[in-house]
Motif scaffolding. Structure first.
Motif, mmCIF file in Angstrom:
data_model
loop_
_atom_site.group_PDB
_atom_site.id
_atom_site.type_symbol
_atom_site.label_atom_id
_atom_site.label_comp_id
_atom_site.label_asym_id
_atom_site.label_seq_id
_atom_site.Cartn_x
_atom_site.Cartn_y
_atom_site.Cartn_z
ATOM 1 N N ALA A 13 -3.608 38.657 27.592
ATOM 2 C CA ALA A 13 -2.562 37.756 28.072
ATOM 3 C C ALA A 13 -2.772 37.410 29.543
ATOM 4 C CB ALA A 13 -1.184 38.386 27.865
ATOM 5 N N VAL A 14 -3.172 38.383 30.335
ATOM 6 C CA VAL A 14 -3.395 38.153 31.770
ATOM 7 C C VAL A 14 -4.577 37.213 31.980
ATOM 8 C CG1 VAL A 14 -4.116 39.258 33.933
ATOM 9 C CG2 VAL A 14 -2.259 40.250 32.568
ATOM 10 N N ILE A 15 -5.691 37.452 31.309
ATOM 11 C CA ILE A 15 -6.849 36.572 31.490
ATOM 12 C C ILE A 15 -6.556 35.180 30.956
ATOM 13 C CG2 ILE A 15 -8.125 37.205 29.388
ATOM 14 C CD1 ILE A 15 -9.696 36.575 32.831
ATOM 15 N N GLU A 16 -5.770 35.089 29.874
ATOM 16 C CA GLU A 16 -5.363 33.775 29.356
ATOM 17 C C GLU A 16 -4.545 33.025 30.410
ATOM 18 O OE1 GLU A 16 -5.977 32.082 26.538
ATOM 19 O OE2 GLU A 16 -7.163 33.629 25.529
ATOM 20 N N ALA A 17 -3.663 33.727 31.115
ATOM 21 C CA ALA A 17 -2.859 33.094 32.164
ATOM 22 C C ALA A 17 -3.752 32.569 33.288
ATOM 23 C CB ALA A 17 -1.831 34.085 32.722
ATOM 24 N N LEU A 18 -4.772 33.353 33.653
ATOM 25 C CA LEU A 18 -5.696 32.910 34.704
ATOM 26 C C LEU A 18 -6.497 31.700 34.244
ATOM 27 C CD1 LEU A 18 -6.916 36.390 35.999
ATOM 28 C CD2 LEU A 18 -5.423 34.784 37.197
ATOM 29 N N TRP A 19 -6.946 31.708 33.000
ATOM 30 C CA TRP A 19 -7.690 30.556 32.482
ATOM 31 C C TRP A 19 -6.797 29.323 32.425
ATOM 32 C CZ3 TRP A 19 -9.920 33.928 28.045
ATOM 33 C CH2 TRP A 19 -11.131 34.491 28.460
ATOM 34 N N ALA A 20 -5.567 29.487 31.994
ATOM 35 C CA ALA A 20 -4.642 28.356 31.885
ATOM 36 C C ALA A 20 -4.346 27.755 33.250
ATOM 37 C CB ALA A 20 -3.342 28.791 31.207
ATOM 38 N N SER A 21 -4.258 28.591 34.256
ATOM 39 C CA SER A 21 -3.970 28.112 35.607
ATOM 40 C C SER A 21 -5.142 27.316 36.179
ATOM 41 C CB SER A 21 -3.654 29.294 36.531
ATOM 42 O OG SER A 21 -3.633 28.888 37.875
ATOM 43 N N GLY A 22 -6.331 27.857 36.015
ATOM 44 C CA GLY A 22 -7.512 27.193 36.566
ATOM 45 C C GLY A 22 -7.653 27.354 38.065
ATOM 46 N N THR A 23 -6.678 27.977 38.703
ATOM 47 C CA THR A 23 -6.722 28.226 40.140
ATOM 48 C C THR A 23 -6.381 29.691 40.392
ATOM 49 O OG1 THR A 23 -4.401 27.640 40.444
ATOM 50 C CG2 THR A 23 -6.020 25.862 40.709
ATOM 51 N N PRO A 24 -6.773 30.234 41.548
ATOM 52 C CA PRO A 24 -6.432 31.630 41.845
ATOM 53 C C PRO A 24 -4.917 31.846 41.818
ATOM 54 C CG PRO A 24 -8.064 30.810 43.395
ATOM 55 C CD PRO A 24 -7.587 29.625 42.613
ATOM 56 N N MET A 25 -4.518 33.025 41.329
ATOM 57 C CA MET A 25 -3.101 33.351 41.202
ATOM 58 C C MET A 25 -2.825 34.716 41.829
ATOM 59 S SD MET A 25 -2.488 32.355 37.193
ATOM 60 C CE MET A 25 -0.696 32.440 37.232
ATOM 61 N N THR A 26 -1.634 34.879 42.379
ATOM 62 C CA THR A 26 -1.198 36.202 42.826
ATOM 63 C C THR A 26 -0.712 36.984 41.610
ATOM 64 O OG1 THR A 26 1.083 35.503 43.181
ATOM 65 C CG2 THR A 26 -0.447 35.278 45.071
ATOM 66 N N ALA A 27 -0.579 38.279 41.781
ATOM 67 C CA ALA A 27 -0.053 39.104 40.689
ATOM 68 C C ALA A 27 1.357 38.657 40.319
ATOM 69 C CB ALA A 27 -0.056 40.577 41.090
ATOM 70 N N ARG A 28 2.136 38.262 41.309
ATOM 71 C CA ARG A 28 3.503 37.791 41.035
ATOM 72 C C ARG A 28 3.475 36.513 40.200
ATOM 73 N NH1 ARG A 28 7.977 39.435 42.358
ATOM 74 N NH2 ARG A 28 7.307 40.682 44.114
ATOM 75 N N SER A 29 2.579 35.582 40.532
ATOM 76 C CA SER A 29 2.520 34.337 39.757
ATOM 77 C C SER A 29 2.008 34.584 38.341
ATOM 78 C CB SER A 29 1.703 33.265 40.482
ATOM 79 O OG SER A 29 0.372 33.675 40.682
ATOM 80 N N VAL A 30 1.103 35.555 38.176
ATOM 81 C CA VAL A 30 0.655 35.916 36.826
ATOM 82 C C VAL A 30 1.833 36.496 36.054
ATOM 83 C CG1 VAL A 30 -0.834 37.443 35.463
ATOM 84 C CG2 VAL A 30 -1.763 36.290 37.476
ATOM 85 N N THR A 31 2.590 37.386 36.689
ATOM 86 C CA THR A 31 3.755 37.992 36.046
ATOM 87 C C THR A 31 4.751 36.931 35.617
ATOM 88 O OG1 THR A 31 3.476 39.978 37.411
ATOM 89 C CG2 THR A 31 5.605 39.692 36.324
ATOM 90 N N GLU A 32 5.006 35.967 36.486
ATOM 91 C CA GLU A 32 5.949 34.891 36.170
ATOM 92 C C GLU A 32 5.441 34.017 35.031
ATOM 93 O OE1 GLU A 32 6.429 33.035 39.989
ATOM 94 O OE2 GLU A 32 7.736 34.647 40.724
ATOM 95 N N SER A 33 4.133 33.858 34.941
ATOM 96 C CA SER A 33 3.575 33.029 33.864
ATOM 97 C C SER A 33 3.653 33.729 32.507
ATOM 98 C CB SER A 33 2.133 32.640 34.181
ATOM 99 O OG SER A 33 1.269 33.738 33.968
#
Length: 118
Positions: A13-33
């Motif tokens: 789920a975490v790597i999917e969130a990073l792939w979906a974003s396409g840009t660097p994310m903070t841990a907080r933004s990953v959590t929110e996603s």
């Protein structure tokens, strides 16, 4: 009642969130996603740290925080996983034969095109 989530599922789920974003994310933004999962930021940080140690994500300092991004895209990552499984196979010919025998005609055609292009 909160559902217990397996480590592999959460990493996915975490790597999917990073792939979906396409840009660097903070841990907080990953959590929110990952809304609806009721995760603590510290839990996501642990998962990100684990993924970083596996070479799946890259951490970069951004002021006081860190940002995380996937080292490779989804297709490259999946191909790497397939390579790792094949490298661990005892009889590679047998594994490849069984794999090709189990996929759809469309996948066989895609494999044929990829081999022809190689």
């Amino acid at each position: 009642m909160s559902r217990v989530v397996g480590r592999g599922e959460l990493e996915r789920a975490v790597i999917e969130a990073l792939w979906a974003s396409g840009t660097p994310m903070t841990a907080r933004s990953v959590t929110e996603s990952l809304a609806g999962r009721e995760l603590a930021v510290t839990t996501v940080l642990t998962v990100l740290s684990r993924l970083e140690s596996k070479g799946v994500v890259r951490r970069t300092r951004d002021g006081r925080a860190h940002t995380y991004q996937a080292v490779a895209g989804r297709a490259e990552h999946t191909a790497d996983l397939m390579r790792q499984v094949l490298e661990g196979a005892g009889d590679r010919d047998d594994v490849l034969t069984r794999f090709v025998g189990s996929v759809s005609a469309e996948d066989v055609a895609a494999l044929r095109r990829a081999l022809d292009e190689r």
